[in-house]
Design a protein around this motif. Structure first.
Motif, PDB file in Angstrom:
ATOM      1  N   PRO A 113      25.462  -3.602 -10.107  1.00 18.24           N
ATOM      2  CA  PRO A 113      26.043  -3.833  -8.783  1.00 18.24           C
ATOM      3  C   PRO A 113      25.043  -3.689  -7.647  1.00 18.24           C
ATOM      4  N   GLY A 114      24.028  -2.833  -7.818  1.00 19.00           N
ATOM      5  CA  GLY A 114      23.034  -2.639  -6.767  1.00 19.00           C
ATOM      6  C   GLY A 114      21.869  -3.591  -6.834  1.00 19.00           C
ATOM      7  N   ALA A 115      21.950  -4.629  -7.668  1.00 13.29           N
ATOM      8  CA  ALA A 115      20.830  -5.559  -7.817  1.00 13.29           C
ATOM      9  C   ALA A 115      20.527  -6.280  -6.515  1.00 13.29           C
ATOM     10  N   GLY A 116      21.570  -6.592  -5.741  1.00 13.77           N
ATOM     11  CA  GLY A 116      21.362  -7.303  -4.476  1.00 13.77           C
ATOM     12  C   GLY A 116      20.493  -6.523  -3.515  1.00 13.77           C
ATOM     13  N   ALA A 117      20.648  -5.202  -3.485  1.00 17.15           N
ATOM     14  CA  ALA A 117      19.838  -4.377  -2.600  1.00 17.15           C
ATOM     15  C   ALA A 117      18.376  -4.398  -3.012  1.00 17.15           C
ATOM     16  N   HIS A 118      18.110  -4.690  -4.280  1.00 17.12           N
ATOM     17  CA  HIS A 118      16.730  -4.758  -4.772  1.00 17.12           C
ATOM     18  C   HIS A 118      16.198  -6.190  -4.759  1.00 17.12           C
ATOM     19  N   GLY A 119      16.967  -7.143  -4.225  1.00 19.69           N
ATOM     20  CA  GLY A 119      16.468  -8.501  -4.043  1.00 19.69           C
ATOM     21  C   GLY A 119      16.936  -9.516  -5.052  1.00 19.69           C
ATOM     22  N   VAL A 120      17.749  -9.131  -6.032  1.00 17.18           N
ATOM     23  CA  VAL A 120      18.234 -10.073  -7.047  1.00 17.18           C
ATOM     24  C   VAL A 120      19.659 -10.468  -6.693  1.00 17.18           C
ATOM     25  N   GLU A 121      19.878 -11.755  -6.445  1.00 21.11           N
ATOM     26  CA  GLU A 121      21.174 -12.230  -5.966  1.00 21.11           C
ATOM     27  C   GLU A 121      22.065 -12.773  -7.074  1.00 21.11           C
ATOM     28  N   GLY A 122      21.508 -13.180  -8.179  1.00 22.55           N
ATOM     29  CA  GLY A 122      22.315 -13.722  -9.261  1.00 22.55           C
ATOM     30  C   GLY A 122      21.444 -14.182 -10.404  1.00 22.55           C
ATOM     31  N   THR A 123      22.084 -14.629 -11.474  1.00 21.56           N
ATOM     32  CA  THR A 123      21.364 -15.086 -12.655  1.00 21.56           C
ATOM     33  C   THR A 123      21.922 -16.415 -13.117  1.00 21.56           C
ATOM     34  N   SER A 124      21.172 -17.082 -13.964  1.00 22.36           N
ATOM     35  CA  SER A 124      21.636 -18.340 -14.549  1.00 22.36           C
ATOM     36  C   SER A 124      22.746 -18.105 -15.565  1.00 22.36           C
ATOM     37  N   GLN A 125      23.019 -16.831 -15.911  1.00 23.62           N
ATOM     38  CA  GLN A 125      24.077 -16.478 -16.849  1.00 23.62           C
ATOM     39  C   GLN A 125      25.233 -15.776 -16.129  1.00 23.62           C
ATOM     40  N   GLY A 126      25.432 -16.102 -14.841  1.00 22.01           N
ATOM     41  CA  GLY A 126      26.459 -15.424 -14.073  1.00 22.01           C
ATOM     42  C   GLY A 126      26.074 -13.976 -13.870  1.00 22.01           C
ATOM     43  N   GLN A 127      27.028 -13.069 -14.071  1.00 19.99           N
ATOM     44  CA  GLN A 127      26.735 -11.644 -13.976  1.00 19.99           C
ATOM     45  C   GLN A 127      26.131 -11.110 -15.266  1.00 19.99           C
ATOM     46  N   GLY A 128      26.120 -11.952 -16.322  1.00 21.37           N
ATOM     47  CA  GLY A 128      25.561 -11.509 -17.592  1.00 21.37           C
ATOM     48  C   GLY A 128      26.355 -10.390 -18.222  1.00 21.37           C
ATOM     49  N   SER A 129      27.628 -10.259 -17.822  1.00 18.29           N
ATOM     50  CA  SER A 129      28.438  -9.150 -18.309  1.00 18.29           C
ATOM     51  C   SER A 129      28.963  -9.391 -19.719  1.00 18.29           C
ATOM     52  N   GLN A 130      28.979 -10.633 -20.171  1.00 16.39           N
ATOM     53  CA  GLN A 130      29.425 -10.928 -21.527  1.00 16.39           C
ATOM     54  C   GLN A 130      28.215 -11.019 -22.463  1.00 16.39           C
ATOM     55  N   VAL A 131      28.495 -11.016 -23.728  1.00 13.11           N
ATOM     56  CA  VAL A 131      27.418 -11.183 -24.701  1.00 13.11           C
ATOM     57  C   VAL A 131      26.831 -12.588 -24.557  1.00 13.11           C
ATOM     58  N   ILE A 132      25.517 -12.670 -24.444  1.00 16.08           N
ATOM     59  CA  ILE A 132      24.831 -13.954 -24.292  1.00 16.08           C
ATOM     60  C   ILE A 132      24.367 -14.421 -25.667  1.00 16.08           C
ATOM     61  N   GLU A 133      24.895 -15.540 -26.096  1.00 19.81           N
ATOM     62  CA  GLU A 133      24.504 -16.094 -27.387  1.00 19.81           C
ATOM     63  C   GLU A 133      23.179 -16.835 -27.248  1.00 19.81           C
ATOM     64  N   VAL A 134      22.234 -16.512 -28.110  1.00 22.76           N
ATOM     65  CA  VAL A 134      20.904 -17.128 -28.089  1.00 22.76           C
ATOM     66  C   VAL A 134      20.857 -18.187 -29.182  1.00 22.76           C
ATOM     67  N   GLU A 135      20.882 -19.432 -28.764  1.00 24.54           N
ATOM     68  CA  GLU A 135      20.857 -20.533 -29.725  1.00 24.54           C
ATOM     69  C   GLU A 135      19.440 -20.776 -30.228  1.00 24.54           C
ATOM     70  N   ASP A 136      19.304 -20.900 -31.539  1.00 22.90           N
ATOM     71  CA  ASP A 136      18.016 -21.180 -32.179  1.00 22.90           C
ATOM     72  C   ASP A 136      16.943 -20.167 -31.802  1.00 22.90           C
ATOM     73  N   GLY A 137      17.360 -18.978 -31.388  1.00 26.29           N
ATOM     74  CA  GLY A 137      16.399 -17.915 -31.106  1.00 26.29           C
ATOM     75  C   GLY A 137      15.628 -18.055 -29.825  1.00 26.29           C
ATOM     76  N   VAL A 138      16.012 -18.970 -28.920  1.00 26.17           N
ATOM     77  CA  VAL A 138      15.253 -19.212 -27.691  1.00 26.17           C
ATOM     78  C   VAL A 138      16.200 -19.102 -26.503  1.00 26.17           C
ATOM     79  N   LEU A 139      15.784 -18.384 -25.458  1.00 30.25           N
ATOM     80  CA  LEU A 139      16.609 -18.205 -24.259  1.00 30.25           C
ATOM     81  C   LEU A 139      15.724 -18.242 -23.022  1.00 30.25           C
ATOM     82  N   GLU A 140      16.223 -18.905 -21.974  1.00 36.24           N
ATOM     83  CA  GLU A 140      15.589 -18.864 -20.662  1.00 36.24           C
ATOM     84  C   GLU A 140      16.592 -18.273 -19.674  1.00 36.24           C
ATOM     85  N   LEU A 141      16.230 -17.148 -19.094  1.00 39.43           N
ATOM     86  CA  LEU A 141      17.087 -16.457 -18.136  1.00 39.43           C
ATOM     87  C   LEU A 141      16.413 -16.481 -16.776  1.00 39.43           C
TER      88      LEU A 141
END
Length: 890
Positions: free
Chosen positions: A531-559
């Motif tokens: 929740p405090g990420a915004g105060a440190h300069g991070v506004e969001g991610t390409s995975q939303g809040q990343g609160s769910q399990v992120i499935e890594v297809e074929d072993g490769v992920l770009e976040l």
């Protein structure tokens, strides 16, 4: 309670001067309780009905002894209406007046003389004495305790507060309606009375100071203590506050009495003398002190979720175990007076049952607590004392989730489940809380019946997936085995460094566990973007809040992380079967002005924890802060360990802030990863005129060789042969010829002075899938790199066959002569219309050394400078391509 008045007892009562008023606590309305790790009494009290309002009827009967006329003569009009003294309020107090003669309280009191105050006291004493004598067996357990211990001295001694001059606000003159009756349509909330507890700083300080002085002076009189404590209090609200604070700071819970090791202390005199008491001691003393200062205060009996309470235990048929208070406070129109709940017992502290000690911990929450919050831990015997528009049942009270005062102080709300017991569905259960304030959360899950230090029987922290947002938290529970579990939730303000506070508890039943893989431990409390990420300069991610399990297809992920300002980033990847050295080769990060990109590889199946830390880019002294922890899952097709990123990657891969600061621009490849199917890569960009560029190429094998001790490994292959730089004014082309299939690191370095040190600018990750081996480039020298605009068209392979004709084409700005030298033979090249030097050259066999040189006379110099050299491959003497000639020297 019905009191029968035989003639002989009446005469005895009238002639006994020792009879006086007994305490009127039994007339007071019940009051309120407090805190989660709560305190309660085992006084075995029966449900105590509510006192009737003062408008109720008083029935007087004289059992063939006193007629109505005799009553009129004996009872003259009093100064104030006597209150029934019986503590059992199940039935309106009555006295025998005659055979079936029934008079209302109002009718009887209308005949009393205003001037004659003594007669009303006599009648009241008769009534109270007889009620105490004959009705004692019908009274609740705690009240019987008190009377059995001090009945004689209570009846024989006139209480001081009965002799004193009454307060100008006489309690008997207040028309306080019973709870639930005569209630205002709109309830006045605690926040309507005062904005925060800070408004009581003066009152609290006075009460605490007075308490210390009274203790030093050994003052044990209730009236004196009450008057001293409220000094400076200007309103009834401040008086109640002063009394409550004094109780919380000067009376501790009688843990030895609760455990039966000593006599239980409940009466005000005993509690003051000992400085400790059970809940009945707190409530009775609160009632007496409020009475002294003219405030309507009642005791409330009921159930509490305190000491000994077990979640879900049935209270049906069980005697109530706690006492608290309610006070009547007046208010302005349209919100007139109303009852408020408070519990000094829970406000004073808590009991540590492990050490059997009382821990002082002042808790302001239990002062005038809102009924909607109070009912979660306190259930009165009489329904109206819930003070709720829609009262709840005892069964509902049993099922409710236990919440501590910290739950409400932090502005939390219960979303799901609403009751204390959860049962997994398909091996999983979910708990979620809402939050009106920025709050950090954590949790604890332990298996019931198994010691917490038993690692095999306990529940690992990986049994839960906690995600936190500005709107609250969500905890996904996946217990590892069948059984029952205790789940505790903890919270604290987001930026606080204080310990977490326990906020609520659940019990989890898992009939059938889900087959699951081991999850990595998360020391950073919650999953997803913090929740405090915004105060440190991070506004969001390409995975939303990343609160769910992120499935890594074929072993490769770009976040990708969106940032509001330039940041530095560090990452940590954890998997139960992944060692630290290998995990570093699974990460590559690119740092741009408003974006952080994390490239990640998963070499193993299962769950991973990716923790991300950032700090301001231009503030190296600031510590890195954790802004997110992402749970990754690689179900199938993990990458091969031979395909991991090359070792030695810097924190900044690809173009970004660092290259921009150095003046590099217009990159042909803006990403950090470059793939080729032909074994060749050309990367172009622009550089400033004063920048001296240096480029390196390495792979896993070369890094191992370069880091080895001398003679412990074979010589390292020189991949510098496979790089070639071409300068065209400000434009630079870096050409890479990759000899084998695999992953390479291309490093760019720069410096602005000849004496300076090369600083890292960025790294590229080159992936080559071409199985055909690529030859090295010719070796270049300073005459080539310093002469901006020089271009080699052909031959670009650094290894040539001996005894063959080779076509040369090269552009050398400012050159007056360009020649190819083989052994002692020199062949001059000629310029064409495009100012390109070209010509055919025969590579002699048996030349020594086995090299071909390309040289030129540039500018005013009379000497011919070597631009580059080629290796000659003599098939008759050496059938290999000497692309890794270890004798080469730049």
């Amino acid at each position: 309670m019905i009191c029968f008045l035989p003639c002989n007892r009446l005469v005895s009562a009238l002639n006994t001067t020792a009879l006086r008023f007994t305490k009127r606590r039994s007339l007071n309305w019940p009051a309120g309780d407090d805190q989660p790790i709560s305190l309660s009494c085992s006084h075995e009290q029966q449900p105590e009905p509510l006192p009737q309002p003062q408008q109720d009827r008083l029935v007087l009967r004289v059992n063939n002894v006193l007629t109505a006329q005799n009553v009129d003569q004996a009872l003259k009009k009093p100064a104030q209406q006597p209150k029934p003294a019986s503590r059992d309020h199940r039935k309106p107090p009555v006295a025998e007046v005659g055979l079936g003669a029934v008079l209302s309280r109002k009718v009887v009191f209308e005949k009393f003389s205003v001037k004659d105050r003594s007669s009303v006291k006599v009648a009241s004493v008769i009534h109270e004495a007889l009620c105490l004598k004959e009705g004692d067996e019908h009274r609740p357990g705690t009240k019987r305790q008190l009377s059995s211990e001090s009945a004689n001295r209570t009846l024989a001694t006139v209480k001081k507060r009965e002799l004193r001059e009454p307060d100008k606000h006489l309690l008997g003159q207040r028309k306080t309606p019973p709870p639930g009756g005569g209630m205002v349509t709109k309830r006045k909330l605690r926040k309507d009375l005062f904005s925060s507890s800070e408004v009581f700083c003066r009152v609290d300080a006075t009460a605490i100071k007075a308490g210390k002085e009274l203790k030093d002076q050994c003052v044990g009189d209730t009236q004196t203590i009450a008057q001293r404590v409220i000094q400076g209090a200007r309103t009834d609200l401040e008086k109640v506050r002063a009394i409550w604070v004094w109780l919380c700071h000067n009376i501790e819970y009688d843990i030895t009495g609760y455990l039966g090791q000593t006599q239980k202390l409940c009466s005000p005199e005993e509690v003051i003398a000992a400085g400790r008491g059970l809940c009945c001691g707190y409530s009775s003393l609160c009632t007496d002190m409020c009475s002294v200062v003219g405030i309507e205060c009642q005791e409330v009996s009921g159930y509490s979720k305190g000491i000994g309470h077990r979640p879900g235990q049935s209270l049906q048929g069980v005697k109530s175990d706690h006492l608290w208070n309610a006070v009547w406070l007046e208010g302005g129109e349209p919100l007139r007076g109303q009852w408020y709940l408070l519990d000094a017992c829970w406000g004073a502290g808590r009991v540590d049952m492990d050490t059997k000690t009382f821990i002082h911990r002042f808790d302001d929450f239990y002062f005038l607590t809102e009924p909607e919050d109070f009912i979660d831990s306190h259930f009165p015997d009489q329904e109206p004392w819930q003070l709720l528009t829609t009262p709840i049942s005892l069964q509902e009270f049993e099922r409710r989730v236990f919440k501590t005062s910290a739950f409400y102080k932090l502005g939390l709300t219960l979303l799901q489940p609403k009751h204390w017991k959860m049962v997994t569905e398909e091996g999983e259960a979910v708990v979620s809380l809402g939050s009106s304030l920025p709050v950090s959360f954590t949790y604890e899950i332990t298996r019931q019946g198994v010691p917490q230090n038993d690692l095999q029987g306990g529940a690992p922290a990986s049994s839960g997936l906690l995600t936190v947002s500005h709107r609250g938290m969500k905890l996904r529970l996946v217990p590892p085995a069948r059984g029952s579990y205790d789940v505790k939730l903890f919270a604290r303000p987001e930026k606080a460094t204080t310990p977490f506070s326990w906020v609520c508890s659940y019990t989890l039943e898992c009939p059938t566990p889900r087959p699951s893989e081991d999850m990595p431990q998360n020391p950073f409390l919650s999953w997803g973007l913090q929740p405090g990420a915004g105060a440190h300069g991070v506004e969001g991610t390409s995975q939303g809040q990343g609160s769910q399990v992120i499935e890594v297809e074929d072993g490769v992920l770009e976040l990708a992380l969106q940032t509001s300002r330039p940041l530095m980033v560090l990452c940590e990847l954890v998997h139960p079967g992944l060692d630290l050295a290998l995990s570093k080769r699974c990460l590559a990060t690119q740092i741009e002005a408003h974006r952080l990109t994390i490239h990640l590889l998963c070499p193993l199946r299962g769950f991973y924890r990716l923790s991300v830390f950032v700090r301001d880019y231009k503030m190296p002294a600031v510590k890195f802060q954790n802004i997110g922890n992402f749970l990754l899952h690689c179900r199938n097709h993990p990458v091969s360990q031979t395909s991991l990123f090359p070792p030695g990657l810097g924190s900044s891969c690809g173009p970004g802030i660092r290259t921009a600061d150095a003046g590099l621009s217009k990159f042909s490849h803006t990403g950090a990863l470059v793939s080729t199917t032909q074994g060749k890569v050309n990367i172009t960009f622009h550089i400033p005129a004063n920048l001296d560029l240096h480029v390196t190429l390495s792979t896993e094998e070369s890094s191992l060789h370069m880091g080895a001790e001398e003679d412990s490994l074979p010589p390292a292959p020189l991949l510098a042969h496979h790089l070639f730089l071409t300068y065209m004014d400000s434009k630079v082309t870096v050409s890479a010829s990759l000899p084998d299939v695999g992953v390479y690191r291309l490093g760019l370095y720069g410096r602005t002075s000849a004496e300076g040190v090369y600083d890292p600018l960025c790294d590229y990750v080159l992936r080559n899938s071409c199985e055909q081996r690529q030859p090295p480039f010719p070796t270049t020298y300073s005459a080539w790199t310093q002469n901006r605009g020089s271009v080699l068209f052909e031959p670009r392979a650094g290894s040539l066959d001996a005894g063959s004709w080779v076509r040369f084409r090269v552009k050398v700005p400012g050159a007056r002569r360009v020649a190819v030298v083989v052994a002692d033979t020199r062949t001059d090249l000629k310029t064409n219309k495009s100012r390109v030097w070209e010509g055919d050259v025969f590579t002699e066999t048996g030349a020594e050394p086995k090299q071909l040189k390309l040289a030129a006379v540039i500018g005013d110099s009379a000497d011919m400078a070597v631009l580059m050299t080629y290796d000659l491959n003599d098939d008759e003497r050496d059938g290999t391509i000497n692309g890794n000639d270890t004798n080469w020297t730049k």
